[in-house]
Design a protein around this motif. Structure first.
Motif, PDB file in Angstrom:
ATOM      1  N   THR A 137       0.497  12.344  -1.730  1.00 62.60           N
ATOM      2  CA  THR A 137       0.595  10.948  -1.320  1.00 62.60           C
ATOM      3  C   THR A 137       0.044  10.847   0.093  1.00 62.60           C
ATOM      4  N   GLY A 138      -0.438   9.669   0.486  1.00 60.12           N
ATOM      5  CA  GLY A 138      -0.915   9.534   1.860  1.00 60.12           C
ATOM      6  C   GLY A 138      -1.977   8.471   1.978  1.00 60.12           C
ATOM      7  N   THR A 179      -1.616   2.978   7.940  1.00 60.70           N
ATOM      8  CA  THR A 179      -0.437   3.586   8.582  1.00 60.70           C
ATOM      9  C   THR A 179       0.817   3.448   7.717  1.00 60.70           C
ATOM     10  N   VAL A 180       0.919   2.324   6.973  1.00 51.59           N
ATOM     11  CA  VAL A 180       2.095   2.126   6.106  1.00 51.59           C
ATOM     12  C   VAL A 180       2.132   3.208   5.022  1.00 51.59           C
ATOM     13  N   GLY A 181       0.961   3.607   4.553  1.00 52.81           N
ATOM     14  CA  GLY A 181       0.897   4.633   3.513  1.00 52.81           C
ATOM     15  C   GLY A 181       1.137   6.032   4.041  1.00 52.81           C
ATOM     16  N   VAL A 182       0.986   6.214   5.354  1.00 54.42           N
ATOM     17  CA  VAL A 182       1.239   7.524   5.961  1.00 54.42           C
ATOM     18  C   VAL A 182       2.705   7.618   6.392  1.00 54.42           C
ATOM     19  N   LEU A 183       3.123   6.697   7.255  1.00 51.61           N
ATOM     20  CA  LEU A 183       4.501   6.773   7.756  1.00 51.61           C
ATOM     21  C   LEU A 183       5.497   6.354   6.675  1.00 51.61           C
ATOM     22  N   GLY A 184       5.063   5.467   5.756  1.00 50.63           N
ATOM     23  CA  GLY A 184       5.922   5.096   4.621  1.00 50.63           C
ATOM     24  C   GLY A 184       6.156   6.291   3.709  1.00 50.63           C
ATOM     25  N   ALA A 185       5.124   7.104   3.518  1.00 50.74           N
ATOM     26  CA  ALA A 185       5.260   8.302   2.680  1.00 50.74           C
ATOM     27  C   ALA A 185       6.189   9.309   3.355  1.00 50.74           C
ATOM     28  N   LEU A 186       6.041   9.432   4.671  1.00 50.94           N
ATOM     29  CA  LEU A 186       6.919  10.353   5.406  1.00 50.94           C
ATOM     30  C   LEU A 186       8.376   9.889   5.290  1.00 50.94           C
ATOM     31  N   LEU A 229       2.070  15.259   1.872  1.00 49.65           N
ATOM     32  CA  LEU A 229       1.523  14.085   2.553  1.00 49.65           C
ATOM     33  C   LEU A 229       0.120  14.444   3.047  1.00 49.65           C
ATOM     34  N   LEU A 230      -0.844  13.626   2.674  1.00 51.70           N
ATOM     35  CA  LEU A 230      -2.236  13.866   3.075  1.00 51.70           C
ATOM     36  C   LEU A 230      -2.692  12.704   3.954  1.00 51.70           C
ATOM     37  N   VAL A 231      -3.077  13.045   5.191  1.00 57.60           N
ATOM     38  CA  VAL A 231      -3.576  12.015   6.109  1.00 57.60           C
ATOM     39  C   VAL A 231      -5.088  12.222   6.217  1.00 57.60           C
ATOM     40  N   ILE A 261      -0.665   9.442  -5.181  1.00 54.56           N
ATOM     41  CA  ILE A 261      -0.292   8.022  -5.075  1.00 54.56           C
ATOM     42  C   ILE A 261      -0.459   7.565  -3.625  1.00 54.56           C
ATOM     43  N   GLU A 262      -1.202   6.484  -3.447  1.00 49.92           N
ATOM     44  CA  GLU A 262      -1.389   5.926  -2.097  1.00 49.92           C
ATOM     45  C   GLU A 262      -0.649   4.593  -1.993  1.00 49.92           C
ATOM     46  N   LEU A 263       0.177   4.499  -0.976  1.00 46.89           N
ATOM     47  CA  LEU A 263       0.858   3.241  -0.645  1.00 46.89           C
ATOM     48  C   LEU A 263       0.006   2.544   0.416  1.00 46.89           C
ATOM     49  N   HIS A 264      -0.204   1.229   0.261  1.00 48.17           N
ATOM     50  CA  HIS A 264      -1.089   0.522   1.201  1.00 48.17           C
ATOM     51  C   HIS A 264      -0.721  -0.953   1.214  1.00 48.17           C
ATOM     52  N   ILE A 265      -0.946  -1.630   2.315  1.00 46.65           N
ATOM     53  CA  ILE A 265      -0.810  -3.093   2.290  1.00 46.65           C
ATOM     54  C   ILE A 265      -1.942  -3.650   1.427  1.00 46.65           C
ATOM     55  N   GLU A 266      -1.689  -4.783   0.820  1.00 48.05           N
ATOM     56  CA  GLU A 266      -2.673  -5.332  -0.132  1.00 48.05           C
ATOM     57  C   GLU A 266      -4.001  -5.697   0.533  1.00 48.05           C
ATOM     58  N   GLN A 267      -3.943  -6.226   1.744  1.00 47.42           N
ATOM     59  CA  GLN A 267      -5.125  -6.711   2.481  1.00 47.42           C
ATOM     60  C   GLN A 267      -5.741  -7.934   1.821  1.00 47.42           C
ATOM     61  N   GLY A 268      -5.003  -8.566   0.932  1.00 47.33           N
ATOM     62  CA  GLY A 268      -5.447  -9.785   0.269  1.00 47.33           C
ATOM     63  C   GLY A 268      -4.227 -10.661   0.032  1.00 47.33           C
TER      64      GLY A 268
END
Ligand code: GLV
Ligand code: MN
Ligand code: MN
Length: 405
Positions: free
Chosen positions: A79-80, A95-102, A121-123, A182-189
């Motif tokens: 994840t990352g 950043t949400v997908g990095v620190l959220g995963a942590l 966790l993969l950054v 699995i990548e967590l991310h803000i939608e950006q839309g």
């Protein structure tokens, strides 16, 4: 199993990461390999170590932080996301997908969960194309989509080769390295905000292409050279930029988008006719054939402008990637995790690109979206609520638990 995200800690870490920036708050600028980016990555590495993860970094700066499972030989659950930021960006993209995963990993630990498969966790390094003109540099190399030899030919805007920052050879991961990603991310839309859903499950990622166009005309004195005698490179560029818009609109599909985001004019003096222009053009679609047809139309428009205005126009395709489909089984796992949250969720496509586009080539991959205000991203006023971020991290924790059990 229920997992509790330490929301205060996650939010405070997002704020701390936002202090590593080369622009005044709230704008974030964190260009890969800048001093600021290095400091941010050093901070993040420490944070991962303090969270009990085994940290390693590859030769160009992809960061891997692993929680070893009881079956360390099993392919890991990855994840990352990324932490580099385009000029004047916001603080949530990547950043949400990095620190959220942590935070999700810490929640699993706190719940005494024991992973069978390792969770990693993969950054990714350099997701943004700002410096080297090509996005997803780290994941391209990890997936083998970009060869080390081709990466060695990349230079930044100042002409500094990528190689000065690390050796891009032999970075591809074996195809059985990750059992899933699995990548967590803000939608950006704006879709999640509009429908009121707290979570989005991505079914596919739109395919980006990038073009560089170099236009050479003839410079001269802005007063002395008469209009019929001019070969103004900027006027050619303007015509091309309008052709980019026209080509995207002409498909009639709402999924086709095209942007001329870079226009560098030389010599850039008010009393000097522009002799040289560099354009960079981004063209995307969920449909590969339609996207490629727009690329072709833009190249054709460049040739027409060159002939009509007696300019030299060189076009270069920097990348033209295929869209990615997310893994059906992972979509099911995410659906189950979203259901457990008892909040609205929906399936959707990602119109932005992400490192998952390339991870999908070497591992079953899926993405989880969380809402952002007004769908705004790549801007200083990008905003995601604490509640939505925590919901995203907790849903990710549920999915990781399922996949690593
Ligand atoms: C990623 O930042 C994108 O441009 O989609
Ligand atoms: Mn971005
Ligand atoms: Mn991003």
């Amino acid at each position: 199993m229920d997992f509790e995200i330490d929301g205060a800690r996650l939010l405070s870490e997002l704020e701390t990461l936002a202090t590593f920036s080369d622009s005044a708050a709230p704008a974030i600028t964190r260009i890969v390999y800048s001093e600021t980016d290095r400091k941010a990555r050093a901070w993040l590495k420490d944070l991962c170590s303090q969270s009990g993860l085994a940290v390693r970094e590859d030769a160009i700066g992809n960061l891997f932080a692993r929680w070893h499972g009881t079956d360390p030989d099993a392919a890991a659950v990855g994840t990352g996301s990324h932490i580099d930021a385009i000029p004047n960006a916001g603080k949530y993209d990547g950043t949400v997908g990095v620190l959220g995963a942590l935070a999700a990993i810490r929640a699993l630990r706190a719940a005494q969960f024991t992973p069978r498969k390792s969770i990693e966790l993969l950054v990714f390094i350099s997701e943004e194309p700002t410096r080297f003109g090509i996005g997803c540099l780290g994941s391209r190399l990890l997936s083998g989509a970009l060869s080390g030899a081709a990466a060695k030919r990349l230079t930044d805007r100042a002409g500094k080769p990528l190689e000065d920052f690390g050796d891009p050879e032999n970075l591809a991961l074996p195809t059985n390295y990750y059992a899933s990603f699995i990548e967590l991310h803000i939608e950006q839309g704006p879709i999640l905000e509009k429908t009121g859903a707290a979570l989005g499950i991505v079914t596919g990622i739109a395919a980006p292409a990038a073009l560089r166009v170099l236009i050479d005309g003839e410079g001269g004195h802005a007063g002395a050279v008469l209009m019929p005698d001019r070969r103004d490179a900027l006027l050619g560029a303007a015509e091309i930029a309008l052709a980019v818009e026209a080509a995207a609109r002409a498909t009639g599909a709402i999924d086709t988008v095209a942007t001329t985001g870079v226009c560098e004019v030389s010599p850039g003096a008010v009393n000097s006719i522009p002799s040289h222009v560099k354009l960079e053009i981004d063209i995307r679609d969920t449909d590969l054939a339609r996207r490629d047809a727009v690329v072709k139309a833009v190249i054709q428009a460049c040739e027409t402008t060159a002939a009509q205005r007696k300019l030299q126009v060189k076009t270069e395709i920097l990348n033209a990637d295929a869209p990615a489909a997310c893994d059906p089984q992972l979509i099911e796992v995410l659906t189950e995790a979203c259901r457990a949250e008892r909040k609205g969720f929906q399936r959707m496509v990602s119109r932005a690109y992400h490192d998952s586009l390339f991870m999908s080539r070497i591992a079953p991959t899926a993405m989880l979206f969380t809402p952002c205000r007004g769908g705004v991203s790549h801007r200083p006023d990008e905003y995601a609520s604490a509640e939505d971020i925590v919901t995203g991290a907790r849903t990710l924790a549920r999915a990781l638990a399922k996949l690593a059990a």
